[in-house]
Design an enzyme around this catalytic site. Structure first.
Site, PDB file in Angstrom:
ATOM      1  N   ALA A  37      37.199   6.299   2.737  1.00  0.00           N
ATOM      2  CA  ALA A  37      38.483   6.908   2.587  1.00  0.00           C
ATOM      3  C   ALA A  37      39.758   6.092   2.732  1.00  0.00           C
ATOM      4  CB  ALA A  37      38.810   8.114   3.971  1.00  0.00           C
ATOM      5  N   ASN A  38      41.023   6.252   3.150  1.00  0.00           N
ATOM      6  CA  ASN A  38      42.030   5.296   3.399  1.00  0.00           C
ATOM      7  C   ASN A  38      43.186   6.103   4.369  1.00  0.00           C
ATOM      8  OD1 ASN A  38      44.223   6.480   1.914  1.00  0.00           O
ATOM      9  ND2 ASN A  38      42.895   6.330   0.292  1.00  0.00           N
ATOM     10  N   ARG A  39      43.832   5.229   4.815  1.00  0.00           N
ATOM     11  CA  ARG A  39      44.847   5.740   5.918  1.00  0.00           C
ATOM     12  C   ARG A  39      46.066   6.716   5.596  1.00  0.00           C
ATOM     13  NH1 ARG A  39      43.728   2.531  10.220  1.00  0.00           N
ATOM     14  NH2 ARG A  39      42.944   0.437   9.698  1.00  0.00           N
TER      15      ARG A  39
ATOM     16  N   ALA B 277      47.360   8.335  -2.616  1.00  0.00           N
ATOM     17  CA  ALA B 277      46.599   6.981  -2.370  1.00  0.00           C
ATOM     18  C   ALA B 277      45.039   7.194  -2.844  1.00  0.00           C
ATOM     19  CB  ALA B 277      46.560   6.376  -1.131  1.00  0.00           C
TER      20      ALA B 277
END
Ligand code: CTP
Length: 402
Positions: A210-212, A276
């Site tokens: 995942a990402n932030r 994102a």
């Protein structure tokens, strides 16, 4: 732009009061009529005479002024406006508004009104940062109060700096215009597809990459675009946010699902790709949980590239929306990289932001963006993600010539 609009300007007591005089002028230049209310504190900094000379009418100062009450009255004052602007809004006035206090004319008007209210906070940076003020701010925003600023910079107190300076009159004017733009529904009849949030790329049935990204910016844009009259499909990756009001939301997990959902939302007039999206996914998504085999050997993950949704849409020969907006999250060479993305991905506008950890953009509530297009680069000051959304709509409407 503001022709025929009635603004009730409430001036509360802070050193930034002197800028309110300029604000009156700027509002009038755009065709607005301005009525003013001043608190007792405000009158310690500037006089009702000065304000009245500019507004060309009575300045209202006293709840218990029989003549004024007989003439207009605080209830009428609170209703006979299209927008109430509180500038400067002191910490004390914000606290009173959040608590529903009504112990002077200004606070009575604010409690009695059914009109939209925009505040321009101004105070010492420590007062702004105090948990009580931040709590009041959240309450006010939750109540639908609009905000502009404060900005960072030097304080009136020598040697002090930080957030707390009132937004400049031109910025307040822009916020007022953005408000009225939104009420005239500049995107009425437009179909808009928006992506937001991160994507999750599975490693096995229990793990993912995942990402932030929190989705706050994309979701704020979706809500604002819907408020601007558009028919919005929001394709959202996994986020903890509520679905924005008035928006058709499609929930997805992976980049490939996101692309498919965007494609099924076409044709559209506008695409805003704020997600994102993970650039890579694991080549072989294991259907069973990867287990330790006791030998201490760690698994090696092979990656393959994900489809680039923005580039697919922006460079498409068929069904390309008339206006394609992308984002560029960068930690270095912001403009150069954003220009590259504008070209490569076939976008008309890139909203570029510096996501270096010290800026706390990913997951934070504020954003400092630069708008990159064929026409050049526009720098926007640091502002709330909702304000970025409102300004972006004005920009999009300008680009569409509506
Ligand atoms: N984007 C997309 N699909 C991808 C990757 C990115 O639609 N697979 C979109 C994003 O939604 C954003 C823009 O492309 O609008 C730029 O995203 P960013 O992460 O800044 O760029 P990348 O193309 O991923 O490039 P890099 O990570 O190398 O900076």
């Amino acid at each position: 732009m503001l022709s025929g609009k009635r603004i009730l300007l409430i001036i509360t007591g802070g050193i930034a009061c002197y800028k309110s005089l300029d604000l009156v002028r700027r509002l009038q230049e755009r065709g607005a009529s301005v009525r003013a209310v001043m608190t007792e504190g405000a009158q310690k900094f500037i006089t009702p005479l000065a304000v009245g000379a500019l507004t060309g009418g009575k300045v209202f100062t006293d709840l218990f002024d029989r003549e004024a009450e007989h003439d207009v009255g605080h209830i009428r004052l609170s209703r006979e406006a299209d927008l109430i602007v509180v500038a400067p809004a002191t910490a004390n006035m914000m606290a009173k508004m959040a608590g529903g206090h009504a112990d002077d004319l200004a606070s009575c008007v604010l409690l009695a009104t059914d009109k939209p209210v925009l505040i321009a906070p101004a105070m010492n940076s420590r007062m702004w940062a105090h948990v009580a003020t931040q709590r009041n701010l959240k309450t006010l925003q939750g109540d639908g109060i609009l905000t502009v600023g404060p900005n960072a910079g030097e304080m009136a107190e020598k040697g002090e700096a930080g957030y707390g300076r009132m937004a400049e009159p031109m910025e307040i004017l822009e916020a007022v215009e953005a408000f009225f733009n939104a009420t005239i529904k500049p995107l009425a009849g437009k179909k808009v597809v928006i992506t937001s949030g991160p994507t999750h790329e599975p490693i096995d049935p229990v793990r993912y990459i995942a990402n932030r990204s929190s989705g706050r910016q994309g979701h704020a844009i979706a809500e604002a675009v819907a408020q601007a009259g558009a028919d919005v499909t929001l394709v959202s990756g996994p986020v903890t946010l509520k679905d924005p009001k008035g928006v058709n939301v499609v929930h997805v997990e992976t980049a490939r699902e996101m692309l498919a959902a965007v494609q099924s939302a076409l044709p559209a007039d506008i695409a805003i790709m704020a997600a994102a999206v993970a650039d890579w996914r694991v080549a072989s998504d294991a259907h069973q949980k990867i287990k330790k085999d006791g030998s201490g050997k760690v698994p090696a993950l092979d990656f393959v590239e994900n489809p680039d949704i923005l580039a697919t849409i922006g460079n498409s020969k068929v069904l390309r929306p008339g206006l394609v907006v992308g984002f560029a999250a960068e930690t270095n060479d912001l403009i150069e990289n954003a220009r590259g993305k504008l070209q490569r991905k076939g976008a008309d506008l890139i909203v570029a932001n510096d996501v270096s950890p010290e800026n706390n953009v990913m997951g934070g509530s504020e954003n400092t963006v630069r708008i990159v297009s064929e026409d050049g680069v526009e720098d926007w000051p640091k502002m709330g993600k909702e304000e970025v959304a409102a300004k972006l709509i004005a920009k999009i409407a300008e680009k569409l010539g509506s």
